[in-house]
Design an enzyme around this catalytic site. Structure first.
Site, PDB file in Angstrom:
ATOM      1  N   GLU A 250       0.963  -1.318  -0.013  1.00 28.28           N
ATOM      2  CA  GLU A 250       0.005   0.037  -0.094  1.00 28.28           C
ATOM      3  C   GLU A 250       0.785   1.267  -0.010  1.00 28.28           C
ATOM      4  O   GLU A 250       1.687   1.449   0.895  1.00 28.28           O
ATOM      5  CB  GLU A 250      -0.921  -0.006   1.210  1.00 28.28           C
ATOM      6  N   GLN A 251       0.574   2.153  -0.916  1.00 29.08           N
ATOM      7  CA  GLN A 251       1.383   3.240  -0.991  1.00 29.08           C
ATOM      8  C   GLN A 251       1.249   4.255   0.305  1.00 29.08           C
ATOM      9  O   GLN A 251       2.034   4.859   0.602  1.00 29.08           O
ATOM     10  CB  GLN A 251       1.006   3.877  -2.525  1.00 29.08           C
TER      11      GLN A 251
ATOM     12  N   ARG B 175     -16.838   4.247   6.691  1.00 29.27           N
ATOM     13  CA  ARG B 175     -15.624   3.550   6.024  1.00 29.27           C
ATOM     14  C   ARG B 175     -14.355   3.383   7.020  1.00 29.27           C
ATOM     15  O   ARG B 175     -13.908   2.105   6.893  1.00 29.27           O
ATOM     16  CB  ARG B 175     -15.178   4.272   4.701  1.00 29.27           C
TER      17      ARG B 175
ATOM     18  N   TYR C 107     -27.471   8.967   5.320  1.00 30.96           N
ATOM     19  CA  TYR C 107     -27.804   7.600   5.909  1.00 30.96           C
ATOM     20  C   TYR C 107     -26.953   7.619   7.253  1.00 30.96           C
ATOM     21  O   TYR C 107     -26.087   8.183   7.321  1.00 30.96           O
ATOM     22  CB  TYR C 107     -27.521   6.394   5.057  1.00 30.96           C
TER      23      TYR C 107
ATOM     24  N   ASP D   7     -12.194  -0.837  -8.226  1.00 29.41           N
ATOM     25  CA  ASP D   7     -12.000   0.284  -8.945  1.00 29.41           C
ATOM     26  C   ASP D   7     -10.903   0.111 -10.051  1.00 29.41           C
ATOM     27  O   ASP D   7     -11.067   0.987 -11.027  1.00 29.41           O
ATOM     28  CB  ASP D   7     -11.811   1.601  -8.139  1.00 29.41           C
TER      29      ASP D   7
HETATM   30  C1  LIG Z   1     -19.387   9.543  -3.199  1.00 24.41           C
HETATM   31  C2  LIG Z   1     -19.343   7.882  -3.392  1.00 24.41           C
HETATM   32  C3  LIG Z   1     -20.044   7.292  -2.548  1.00 24.41           C
HETATM   33  C4  LIG Z   1     -19.841   5.693  -2.676  1.00 24.41           C
HETATM   34  N1  LIG Z   1     -20.758   5.239  -1.935  1.00 24.41           N
HETATM   35  C5  LIG Z   1     -20.563   3.632  -2.093  1.00 24.41           C
HETATM   36  C6  LIG Z   1     -21.307   2.886  -1.514  1.00 24.41           C
HETATM   37  O1  LIG Z   1     -22.324   3.354  -0.652  1.00 24.41           O
HETATM   38  N2  LIG Z   1     -21.307   1.517  -1.505  1.00 24.41           N
HETATM   39  C7  LIG Z   1     -20.278   1.018  -2.301  1.00 24.41           C
HETATM   40  O2  LIG Z   1     -20.076  -0.088  -2.312  1.00 24.41           O
HETATM   41  N3  LIG Z   1     -19.359   1.966  -2.993  1.00 24.41           N
HETATM   42  C8  LIG Z   1     -19.594   3.144  -2.831  1.00 24.41           C
HETATM   43  N4  LIG Z   1     -18.613   3.951  -3.485  1.00 24.41           N
HETATM   44  C9  LIG Z   1     -17.514   3.306  -4.362  1.00 24.41           C
HETATM   45  C10 LIG Z   1     -16.450   2.820  -3.386  1.00 24.41           C
HETATM   46  O3  LIG Z   1     -16.036   3.781  -2.589  1.00 24.41           O
HETATM   47  C11 LIG Z   1     -15.029   2.076  -4.166  1.00 24.41           C
HETATM   48  O4  LIG Z   1     -15.859   1.646  -5.347  1.00 24.41           O
HETATM   49  C12 LIG Z   1     -14.339   1.297  -3.574  1.00 24.41           C
HETATM   50  O5  LIG Z   1     -13.782   2.046  -2.196  1.00 24.41           O
HETATM   51  C13 LIG Z   1     -13.245   0.868  -4.316  1.00 24.41           C
HETATM   52  O6  LIG Z   1     -12.340   0.246  -3.561  1.00 24.41           O
HETATM   53  P1  LIG Z   1     -10.973  -0.272  -3.892  1.00 24.41           P
HETATM   54  O7  LIG Z   1     -10.177  -1.228  -2.934  1.00 24.41           O
HETATM   55  O8  LIG Z   1     -10.822  -0.860  -5.355  1.00 24.41           O
HETATM   56  O9  LIG Z   1     -10.300   1.223  -4.479  1.00 24.41           O
HETATM   57  P2  LIG Z   1      -9.484   2.279  -3.375  1.00 24.41           P
HETATM   58  O10 LIG Z   1     -10.510   2.286  -2.322  1.00 24.41           O
HETATM   59  O11 LIG Z   1      -9.219   3.231  -4.321  1.00 24.41           O
HETATM   60  O12 LIG Z   1      -8.115   1.658  -2.876  1.00 24.41           O
HETATM   61  C14 LIG Z   1      -7.082   1.708  -3.565  1.00 24.41           C
HETATM   62  C15 LIG Z   1      -5.914   1.599  -2.873  1.00 24.41           C
HETATM   63  O13 LIG Z   1      -4.551   1.367  -3.520  1.00 24.41           O
HETATM   64  C16 LIG Z   1      -3.687   2.161  -3.207  1.00 24.41           C
HETATM   65  N5  LIG Z   1      -2.692   2.604  -4.297  1.00 24.41           N
HETATM   66  C17 LIG Z   1      -2.854   3.205  -5.426  1.00 24.41           C
HETATM   67  N6  LIG Z   1      -2.122   3.077  -6.271  1.00 24.41           N
HETATM   68  C18 LIG Z   1      -1.078   1.970  -5.396  1.00 24.41           C
HETATM   69  C19 LIG Z   1       0.258   1.689  -6.038  1.00 24.41           C
HETATM   70  N7  LIG Z   1       0.691   1.938  -7.264  1.00 24.41           N
HETATM   71  N8  LIG Z   1       0.875   0.679  -5.047  1.00 24.41           N
HETATM   72  C20 LIG Z   1       0.311   0.671  -4.038  1.00 24.41           C
HETATM   73  N9  LIG Z   1      -1.107   1.221  -3.387  1.00 24.41           N
HETATM   74  C21 LIG Z   1      -1.422   1.809  -4.275  1.00 24.41           C
HETATM   75  C22 LIG Z   1      -4.410   3.600  -2.749  1.00 24.41           C
HETATM   76  O14 LIG Z   1      -3.667   4.178  -1.856  1.00 24.41           O
HETATM   77  C23 LIG Z   1      -5.685   3.052  -2.108  1.00 24.41           C
HETATM   78  O15 LIG Z   1      -5.239   2.620  -0.645  1.00 24.41           O
HETATM   79  C24 LIG Z   1     -18.697   5.202  -3.355  1.00 24.41           C
HETATM   80  C25 LIG Z   1     -17.939   5.961  -4.244  1.00 24.41           C
HETATM   81  C26 LIG Z   1     -18.041   7.515  -4.132  1.00 24.41           C
HETATM   82  C27 LIG Z   1     -17.029   8.385  -4.844  1.00 24.41           C
END
Ligand SMILES: Cc1cc2nc3c(=O)[nH]c(=O)nc-3n(C[C@H](O)[C@H](O)[C@H](O)COP(=O)(O)OP(=O)(O)OC[C@H]3O[C@@H](n4cnc5c(N)ncnc54)[C@H](O)[C@@H]3O)c2cc1C
Length: 393
Positions: A34-35, A108, A220, A297
């Site tokens: 994790e960065q 979160r 909520y 994502d």
């Molecule tokens: C307004 C809003 C409301 C939302 N509400 C909901 C909801 O109610 N329910 C729901 O299910 N989803 C919701 N989402 C979506 C959800 O927040 C995201 O889809 C989810 O957090 C994605 O998780 P992830 O682990 O894929 O990515 P992220 O949470 O983006 O995590 C990626 C991680 O990788 C790290 N990283 C990045 N690049 C590197 C690298 N090169 N090397 C090492 N580490 C790195 C980052 O620092 C980060 O910690 C919402 C989003 C928004 C914008």
């Protein structure tokens, strides 16, 4: 020599943390890079629909989560202008009965803390903070991941790499997609307030969705109901970087000027907002080969109009572990995972995009939308989401 069972995960967001847990259950070691120097919440609240809570339950996290969550009694869809309910869809016990898992909302930071505590207790997970994945190379025995930490670069070896590194994934371009995410012409503003400060009409125990012209509002309960997470999403041209840019209350207020007094009062409550620009990518089949794939994502960023981005990352983690548990060949297992996820996540991405304009309609189109929602009624409305919430691995 025993074959290595280490899988490297780039990113410790909801997706990366959940994947580390599901993979250890499938008999693998997980090394999470994790960065960030410490785990921080991005965004305040998250809705966990039954398709996500079911996976978290299977990971044995129900008891740890339960004291921190709220099971909203209903989703109220409200006409922003009149302040009247268009339809009220019961959740609570009826959703749990229908889907076999609850619909929860949580802060979160609380979700992240529960996932991180579970990882800490697992001897099969290593979490390296302040370590940024920069590159990787495939070789006969797996993969070498090059990462940069405070003390220089380090190589991490594994049999596979999972890019769970979010919207701006560093792994994704290496899999052939160098396009940037698309700006959705919208910004999201968030604030957390004490539940007691909410106007009475706002229903602190429900998830409320206020729909209006070029703007909508969601709130909520979080923190066991003591606080309320407020998210306001508006049409906007600003698309600067960052998840937590200070937002000017004076800029947001006028965007809700046409909303009912209770919604305006809610928008006027927070003295501090944090905003970020919304981006997504169109659904696309990844053409990765070898033992590398994407999750969450990084694979399929989506607009937050269906509250499913985190849920899809959690589902991904469950399917990934299932595929790797069934097939000892990591590359083959990852292709099976991608194939299993393709249609579902594309559908969720499309639905979220459609909601992005449905929510912000005005005039006769908004009237037509509200009429359809009202005439469907709670039961048929929920039925339309059975494909989403009723999902099982
Ligand atoms: C307004 C809003 C409301 C939302 N509400 C909901 C909801 O109610 N329910 C729901 O299910 N989803 C919701 N989402 C979506 C959800 O927040 C995201 O889809 C989810 O957090 C994605 O998780 P992830 O682990 O894929 O990515 P992220 O949470 O983006 O995590 C990626 C991680 O990788 C790290 N990283 C990045 N690049 C590197 C690298 N090169 N090397 C090492 N580490 C790195 C980052 O620092 C980060 O910690 C919402 C989003 C928004 C914008």
């Amino acid at each position: 020599m025993a074959r290595s069972r280490s899988i490297v995960i780039a990113g410790a967001g909801i997706g990366g943390l959940t994947a580390a847990l599901t993979l250890t259950r499938a008999g693998y070691r997980a090394v999470v890079l994790e960065q960030a120097a410490r785990l921080e919440e991005a965004g305040a609240g998250i809705q966990l629909s039954p398709n996500a809570t079911r996976v978290l339950f299977e990971l044995g996290l129900a008891d740890r989560l339960r004291p921190l969550v709220v099971a909203p009694e209903a989703i109220r869809i409200i006409n922003g202008r009149s302040g009247r309910d268009i339809v009220r869809v019961p959740l609570g016990a009826s959703a749990e009965e229908r889907y076999g898992a609850p619909y929860w909302v949580i802060h979160r930071a609380d979700l992240q803390a529960v996932l991180a505590a579970a990882l800490e207790q697992s001897p099969d997970v290593t979490l390296r903070l302040a370590t940024r994945v920069e590159d990787f190379a495939l070789h006969q025995h797996g993969i070498t991941v090059q990462a940069r930490g405070a003390d220089g670069t380090r190589d991490e070896l594994g049999i596979a790499l999972i890019g769970a590194d979010g919207l701006w994934s560093a792994v994704r371009p290496s899999l052939g997609d160098r396009r940037q995410p698309t700006f959705a012409q919208r910004t999201a503003w968030r604030a957390v307030m004490p539940a007691a400060s909410l106007p009475a009409e706002c229903g602190a125990a429900d998830t409320c969705l206020w729909l209006g012209r070029d703007a909508h509002l969601v709130h909520y309960p979080v923190r066991g109901g003591r606080e309320v997470n407020i998210v306001a999403i508006v049409r906007d041209d600003w698309h600067g970087p960052g998840w937590s840019v200070p937002g000017e209350p004076a800029e947001l207020g006028p965007r809700f000027a046409h909303f009912a007094p209770a919604a305006r009062a809610l928008i006027a409550l927070p003295e501090r907002w944090q905003k970020w620009a919304l981006f997504d990518r169109p659904p696309r089949r990844m053409r990765s080969d070898g033992p590398v794939t994407l999750l969450g994502d990084a694979a399929h960023p989506m607009l937050p109009f269906l509250a499913q981005g985190g849920a899809m990352a959690i589902e991904d983690a469950a399917v990934l572990a299932q595929c790797l548990g069934r097939d000892d060949d990591p590359a083959r297992a990852l292709r099976a995972y991608e194939a299993a996820r393709q249609r579902r996540v594309a559908r969720v991405q499309r639905e979220a995009r459609q909601n992005s304009w449905r929510y912000h309609l005005s005039g006769p189109l908004a009237f037509a939308r509200d009429t359809v929602l009202a005439s469907l009624g709670p039961e048929r409305l929920l039925q339309r989401y059975d494909w989403l919430y009723g999902w099982r691995v």
